[in-house]
Design a protein around this motif. Structure first.
Motif, PDB file in Angstrom:
ATOM      1  N   ALA A  51     -16.045 -32.314 -24.816  1.00 40.24           N
ATOM      2  CA  ALA A  51     -15.217 -33.478 -24.509  1.00 40.24           C
ATOM      3  C   ALA A  51     -16.011 -34.461 -23.660  1.00 40.24           C
ATOM      4  O   ALA A  51     -16.697 -34.065 -22.703  1.00 40.24           O
ATOM      5  CB  ALA A  51     -13.955 -33.054 -23.766  1.00 40.24           C
ATOM      6  N   ALA A  52     -15.933 -35.738 -24.007  1.00 39.05           N
ATOM      7  CA  ALA A  52     -16.561 -36.790 -23.209  1.00 39.05           C
ATOM      8  C   ALA A  52     -15.580 -37.226 -22.130  1.00 39.05           C
ATOM      9  O   ALA A  52     -14.457 -37.626 -22.433  1.00 39.05           O
ATOM     10  CB  ALA A  52     -16.947 -37.965 -24.098  1.00 39.05           C
ATOM     11  N   VAL A  53     -16.023 -37.140 -20.869  1.00 35.36           N
ATOM     12  CA  VAL A  53     -15.152 -37.475 -19.736  1.00 35.36           C
ATOM     13  C   VAL A  53     -15.832 -38.579 -18.921  1.00 35.36           C
ATOM     14  O   VAL A  53     -16.660 -38.306 -18.046  1.00 35.36           O
ATOM     15  CB  VAL A  53     -14.886 -36.236 -18.855  1.00 35.36           C
ATOM     16  CG1 VAL A  53     -13.849 -36.558 -17.782  1.00 35.36           C
ATOM     17  CG2 VAL A  53     -14.418 -35.061 -19.705  1.00 35.36           C
ATOM     18  N   PRO A  54     -15.519 -39.849 -19.188  1.00 37.26           N
ATOM     19  CA  PRO A  54     -16.242 -40.947 -18.518  1.00 37.26           C
ATOM     20  C   PRO A  54     -16.005 -41.038 -17.026  1.00 37.26           C
ATOM     21  O   PRO A  54     -16.852 -41.564 -16.293  1.00 37.26           O
ATOM     22  CB  PRO A  54     -15.717 -42.200 -19.236  1.00 37.26           C
ATOM     23  CG  PRO A  54     -14.419 -41.793 -19.833  1.00 37.26           C
ATOM     24  CD  PRO A  54     -14.553 -40.346 -20.177  1.00 37.26           C
ATOM     25  N   SER A  55     -14.871 -40.518 -16.545  1.00 37.62           N
ATOM     26  CA  SER A  55     -14.559 -40.655 -15.118  1.00 37.62           C
ATOM     27  C   SER A  55     -14.925 -39.433 -14.296  1.00 37.62           C
ATOM     28  O   SER A  55     -14.652 -39.392 -13.095  1.00 37.62           O
ATOM     29  CB  SER A  55     -13.064 -40.949 -14.946  1.00 37.62           C
ATOM     30  OG  SER A  55     -12.289 -39.866 -15.434  1.00 37.62           O
TER      31      SER A  55
ATOM     32  N   VAL B 285     -15.034 -32.969 -29.848  1.00 38.01           N
ATOM     33  CA  VAL B 285     -15.515 -32.406 -31.104  1.00 38.01           C
ATOM     34  C   VAL B 285     -15.470 -30.888 -31.019  1.00 38.01           C
ATOM     35  O   VAL B 285     -15.652 -30.302 -29.948  1.00 38.01           O
ATOM     36  CB  VAL B 285     -16.946 -32.861 -31.463  1.00 38.01           C
ATOM     37  CG1 VAL B 285     -16.974 -34.338 -31.797  1.00 38.01           C
ATOM     38  CG2 VAL B 285     -17.934 -32.534 -30.347  1.00 38.01           C
ATOM     39  N   VAL B 286     -15.208 -30.256 -32.175  1.00 38.18           N
ATOM     40  CA  VAL B 286     -15.309 -28.801 -32.339  1.00 38.18           C
ATOM     41  C   VAL B 286     -16.279 -28.610 -33.503  1.00 38.18           C
ATOM     42  O   VAL B 286     -15.862 -28.517 -34.660  1.00 38.18           O
ATOM     43  CB  VAL B 286     -13.942 -28.156 -32.641  1.00 38.18           C
ATOM     44  CG1 VAL B 286     -14.064 -26.631 -32.622  1.00 38.18           C
ATOM     45  CG2 VAL B 286     -12.883 -28.625 -31.660  1.00 38.18           C
ATOM     46  N   PRO B 287     -17.579 -28.564 -33.245  1.00 33.36           N
ATOM     47  CA  PRO B 287     -18.553 -28.674 -34.330  1.00 33.36           C
ATOM     48  C   PRO B 287     -18.706 -27.457 -35.215  1.00 33.36           C
ATOM     49  O   PRO B 287     -19.203 -27.569 -36.340  1.00 33.36           O
ATOM     50  CB  PRO B 287     -19.858 -28.967 -33.590  1.00 33.36           C
ATOM     51  CG  PRO B 287     -19.670 -28.399 -32.226  1.00 33.36           C
ATOM     52  CD  PRO B 287     -18.216 -28.557 -31.919  1.00 33.36           C
ATOM     53  N   LEU B 288     -18.280 -26.277 -34.754  1.00 33.16           N
ATOM     54  CA  LEU B 288     -18.473 -25.048 -35.516  1.00 33.16           C
ATOM     55  C   LEU B 288     -17.148 -24.303 -35.662  1.00 33.16           C
ATOM     56  O   LEU B 288     -16.109 -24.748 -35.161  1.00 33.16           O
ATOM     57  CB  LEU B 288     -19.519 -24.162 -34.836  1.00 33.16           C
ATOM     58  CG  LEU B 288     -20.912 -24.792 -34.637  1.00 33.16           C
ATOM     59  CD1 LEU B 288     -21.795 -23.881 -33.822  1.00 33.16           C
ATOM     60  CD2 LEU B 288     -21.532 -25.114 -35.977  1.00 33.16           C
TER      61      LEU B 288
ATOM     62  N   ASN C  55     -20.895 -42.412 -17.557  1.00 29.83           N
ATOM     63  CA  ASN C  55     -19.902 -43.151 -18.346  1.00 29.83           C
ATOM     64  C   ASN C  55     -19.775 -42.639 -19.775  1.00 29.83           C
ATOM     65  O   ASN C  55     -19.505 -43.417 -20.705  1.00 29.83           O
ATOM     66  CB  ASN C  55     -20.235 -44.640 -18.365  1.00 29.83           C
ATOM     67  CG  ASN C  55     -20.232 -45.251 -16.976  1.00 29.83           C
ATOM     68  OD1 ASN C  55     -19.328 -45.008 -16.192  1.00 29.83           O
ATOM     69  ND2 ASN C  55     -21.249 -46.048 -16.667  1.00 29.83           N
ATOM     70  N   ALA C  56     -19.979 -41.348 -19.981  1.00 23.23           N
ATOM     71  CA  ALA C  56     -19.913 -40.773 -21.333  1.00 23.23           C
ATOM     72  C   ALA C  56     -18.545 -41.030 -21.948  1.00 23.23           C
ATOM     73  O   ALA C  56     -17.538 -40.491 -21.501  1.00 23.23           O
ATOM     74  CB  ALA C  56     -20.203 -39.280 -21.281  1.00 23.23           C
ATOM     75  N   GLN C  57     -18.512 -41.844 -23.000  1.00 23.19           N
ATOM     76  CA  GLN C  57     -17.251 -42.256 -23.608  1.00 23.19           C
ATOM     77  C   GLN C  57     -16.959 -41.540 -24.926  1.00 23.19           C
ATOM     78  O   GLN C  57     -15.828 -41.189 -25.216  1.00 23.19           O
ATOM     79  CB  GLN C  57     -17.273 -43.769 -23.856  1.00 23.19           C
ATOM     80  CG  GLN C  57     -16.003 -44.342 -24.454  1.00 23.19           C
ATOM     81  CD  GLN C  57     -14.845 -44.375 -23.470  1.00 23.19           C
ATOM     82  OE1 GLN C  57     -15.064 -44.541 -22.272  1.00 23.19           O
ATOM     83  NE2 GLN C  57     -13.632 -44.218 -23.961  1.00 23.19           N
ATOM     84  N   THR C  58     -18.010 -41.354 -25.733  1.00 19.26           N
ATOM     85  CA  THR C  58     -17.822 -40.800 -27.072  1.00 19.26           C
ATOM     86  C   THR C  58     -18.878 -39.748 -27.351  1.00 19.26           C
ATOM     87  O   THR C  58     -20.050 -39.931 -27.010  1.00 19.26           O
ATOM     88  CB  THR C  58     -17.925 -41.923 -28.133  1.00 19.26           C
ATOM     89  OG1 THR C  58     -16.952 -42.924 -27.839  1.00 19.26           O
ATOM     90  CG2 THR C  58     -17.682 -41.379 -29.535  1.00 19.26           C
ATOM     91  N   VAL C  59     -18.460 -38.653 -27.986  1.00 25.69           N
ATOM     92  CA  VAL C  59     -19.388 -37.590 -28.352  1.00 25.69           C
ATOM     93  C   VAL C  59     -19.262 -37.321 -29.846  1.00 25.69           C
ATOM     94  O   VAL C  59     -18.161 -37.258 -30.394  1.00 25.69           O
ATOM     95  CB  VAL C  59     -19.132 -36.307 -27.530  1.00 25.69           C
ATOM     96  CG1 VAL C  59     -17.706 -35.802 -27.708  1.00 25.69           C
ATOM     97  CG2 VAL C  59     -20.142 -35.228 -27.882  1.00 25.69           C
ATOM     98  N   VAL C  60     -20.419 -37.196 -30.505  1.00 24.14           N
ATOM     99  CA  VAL C  60     -20.505 -36.895 -31.931  1.00 24.14           C
ATOM    100  C   VAL C  60     -21.454 -35.718 -32.090  1.00 24.14           C
ATOM    101  O   VAL C  60     -22.506 -35.671 -31.448  1.00 24.14           O
ATOM    102  CB  VAL C  60     -21.025 -38.111 -32.727  1.00 24.14           C
ATOM    103  CG1 VAL C  60     -21.211 -37.757 -34.195  1.00 24.14           C
ATOM    104  CG2 VAL C  60     -20.076 -39.301 -32.575  1.00 24.14           C
ATOM    105  N   ALA C  61     -21.109 -34.760 -32.923  1.00 19.55           N
ATOM    106  CA  ALA C  61     -21.941 -33.578 -33.110  1.00 19.55           C
ATOM    107  C   ALA C  61     -22.781 -33.703 -34.367  1.00 19.55           C
ATOM    108  O   ALA C  61     -22.377 -34.317 -35.356  1.00 19.55           O
ATOM    109  CB  ALA C  61     -21.077 -32.320 -33.193  1.00 19.55           C
ATOM    110  N   SER C  62     -23.976 -33.112 -34.324  1.00 18.77           N
ATOM    111  CA  SER C  62     -24.816 -33.027 -35.511  1.00 18.77           C
ATOM    112  C   SER C  62     -24.200 -32.037 -36.482  1.00 18.77           C
ATOM    113  O   SER C  62     -23.263 -31.296 -36.154  1.00 18.77           O
ATOM    114  CB  SER C  62     -26.233 -32.585 -35.139  1.00 18.77           C
ATOM    115  OG  SER C  62     -26.217 -31.255 -34.635  1.00 18.77           O
ATOM    116  N   SER C  63     -24.728 -32.000 -37.693  1.00 15.62           N
ATOM    117  CA  SER C  63     -24.177 -31.122 -38.724  1.00 15.62           C
ATOM    118  C   SER C  63     -24.235 -29.656 -38.324  1.00 15.62           C
ATOM    119  O   SER C  63     -23.337 -28.867 -38.669  1.00 15.62           O
ATOM    120  CB  SER C  63     -24.933 -31.342 -40.036  1.00 15.62           C
ATOM    121  OG  SER C  63     -24.870 -32.696 -40.437  1.00 15.62           O
ATOM    122  N   SER C  64     -25.265 -29.273 -37.584  1.00 12.94           N
ATOM    123  CA  SER C  64     -25.425 -27.876 -37.172  1.00 12.94           C
ATOM    124  C   SER C  64     -24.718 -27.564 -35.862  1.00 12.94           C
ATOM    125  O   SER C  64     -24.569 -26.398 -35.496  1.00 12.94           O
ATOM    126  CB  SER C  64     -26.908 -27.542 -37.025  1.00 12.94           C
ATOM    127  OG  SER C  64     -27.482 -28.302 -35.960  1.00 12.94           O
TER     128      SER C  64
END
Length: 437
Positions: free
Chosen positions: A134-138, A124-127, A167-176
């Protein structure tokens, strides 16, 4: 079906703060040849031959042609791309070198690149600033037995912070952009991170002192995999049985109180799109009762489901049969057609030598009448991009870049595209419009 995860054992290098994992390369003074276009689309092309190299191909979005402009150099196998909300920054991941490249889309300048700690399928590039998560599971953290991290890359300062999340697989950013929602494989919890409070170069708050300023672990989910954030509300997708859990659902989560306020059961849930007060939720259930293909006539033995959720009443108001697989792409056109893509689906026939049914990972849901059209094409859907000024949809499927006429559900036929395909040599891993049009 469990989520797709790339695994590669890699270790942290000594100094992440200087982005020295493979080397931080700052190219702020280097420019590509200006394309001089006002309606640009980028397609990530993976190819390396004696005369053609991988990169981000610039496409003229007005007429689907390739201008005489240099592609943006982004490694040999660029795939996943992420855009900032204002589209001034684009990040691209190169799978051949585990490197993230960033570009200023206004000038088409290369801002920089950094080799991260392993493969990623979520960025994600939130701003509007060049900060990429970046989520890097390995990812492997020296001295710890777990794997997984959210890697925060600040290309303005040349710094990096790895926030350890197993095991971070997916990242989602808040609106801010001040909060990150992180989903891990085979977990019934969601991790909330405040990246601005993390301590570089490696922050282990999620393990050494959970539920603190940096990291809050929230239990009570059922294999959560993704979320749609709308203001202070997150619609969290519980994958349920498809990912080894129990019941697929949409959990309505309050980001202020960090509580689940309601749960809406659905057939399956790995991806969603929010349109007004309607949430479209897609997935593939392992239950025979929820994965039959009827009323479609197809050789496929299982099918996915699209559930239409009314957020006013918190109920499922309709359901439709779609192609199977792990759904992770959606796009709504201006005329109300919902393009839905998955990977690892049931492919039938061969689009290059068609005979009988041809089927892949793309479904088109018509919101006007609830009907579904499955185009005769094969392969994973890697990218979807619609437009407001044209009645077309770009679809990256099976390594090709297709152009659909959304008024007829057919590949666009004109002087430039005799077969509805933009003639790009390599495998297309994603597609993004970098101008508003």
């Amino acid at each position: 079906m469990k989520r797709y995860a790339l695994v590669l054992m890699v270790g942290f290098c000594a100094s992440l703060v200087s982005l020295s994992c493979g080397g931080y390369h700052s190219n702020s003074n280097t420019t590509t040849s200006g394309s001089k276009l006002t309606e640009r689309v980028l397609a990530s092309e993976s190819v390396t031959t004696s005369i053609v190299f991988g990169g981000l191909v610039i496409i003229n979005g007005q007429n689907d042609t390739l201008p005489p402009a240099n592609r943006l150099s982004a490694g040999a196998s660029p795939g996943l791309m992420a855009l900032s909300p204002t589209r001034n920054i684009v990040a691209s991941f190169d799978g051949s070198s585990n490197t993230v490249f960033t570009f200023d889309t206004t000038s088409e300048n290369n801002i920089g690149s950094v080799r991260i700690l392993g493969p990623t399928s979520s960025m994600v590039v939130p701003l509007a600033s060049p900060i990429v998560y970046a989520a890097v599971p390995s990812a492997t953290v020296t001295g710890f037995t777990f794997q997984g991290a959210i890697q925060a890359l600040n290309f303005s300062t040349g710094s990096s912070t790895a926030i350890a999340v197993g095991n971070a697989q997916t990242v989602v950013a808040s609106s801010s952009g001040s909060q990150l929602l992180v989903f891990s494989n085979d977990s019934d919890s969601m991790t909330l991170i405040s990246p601005g409070l993390a301590s570089p170069p490696v922050d282990t708050s999620c393990y050494t002192n959970p539920n603190n300023g940096v990291c809050t672990i929230v239990p009570g989910f059922d294999r959560p995999v993704f979320a749609i954030v709308n203001g202070t509300t997150a619609y969290v997708l519980n994958c349920g049985a498809q990912c080894g859990g129990t019941q697929a659902s949409v959990a309505i989560f309050d980001l202020n109180s960090l509580t689940i306020t309601n749960t809406i059961p659905v057939d399956a849930a790995t991806w969603a799109l929010l349109s007004g007060s309607t949430l479209y939720v897609a997935g593939t259930s392992p239950s025979p009762a929820n994965n039959t293909c009827a009323p479609q006539t197809t050789a496929a033995t299982i099918c996915g489901r699209l559930d239409i959720v009314d957020l006013g009443s918190n109920t499922v108001t309709a359901s439709a049969v779609i192609t199977d697989g792990y759904h992770d792409r959606m796009d709504m056109t201006t005329n109300g057609q919902l393009f839905i893509g998955s990977h690892d689906c049931t492919n039938i026939g061969n689009v290059n030598t068609p005979s009988g049914e041809v089927r892949g990972c793309l479904s088109i849901y018509h919101t006007a009448d609830g009907s579904v059209f499955v185009p005769p094409d094969n392969g994973d859907v890697n990218g979807l991009q619609g437009f407001t000024t044209r009645t077309v949809e770009y679809v990256a499927q099976g390594g090709n870049l297709r152009v659909y006429d959304i008024t007829k559900d057919i590949l666009l036929i004109n002087d430039f595209l005799p077969e509805g395909t933009i003639n790009i040599v390599g495998y297309i891993g994603d597609v993004k419009a970098i101008d508003y049009f």
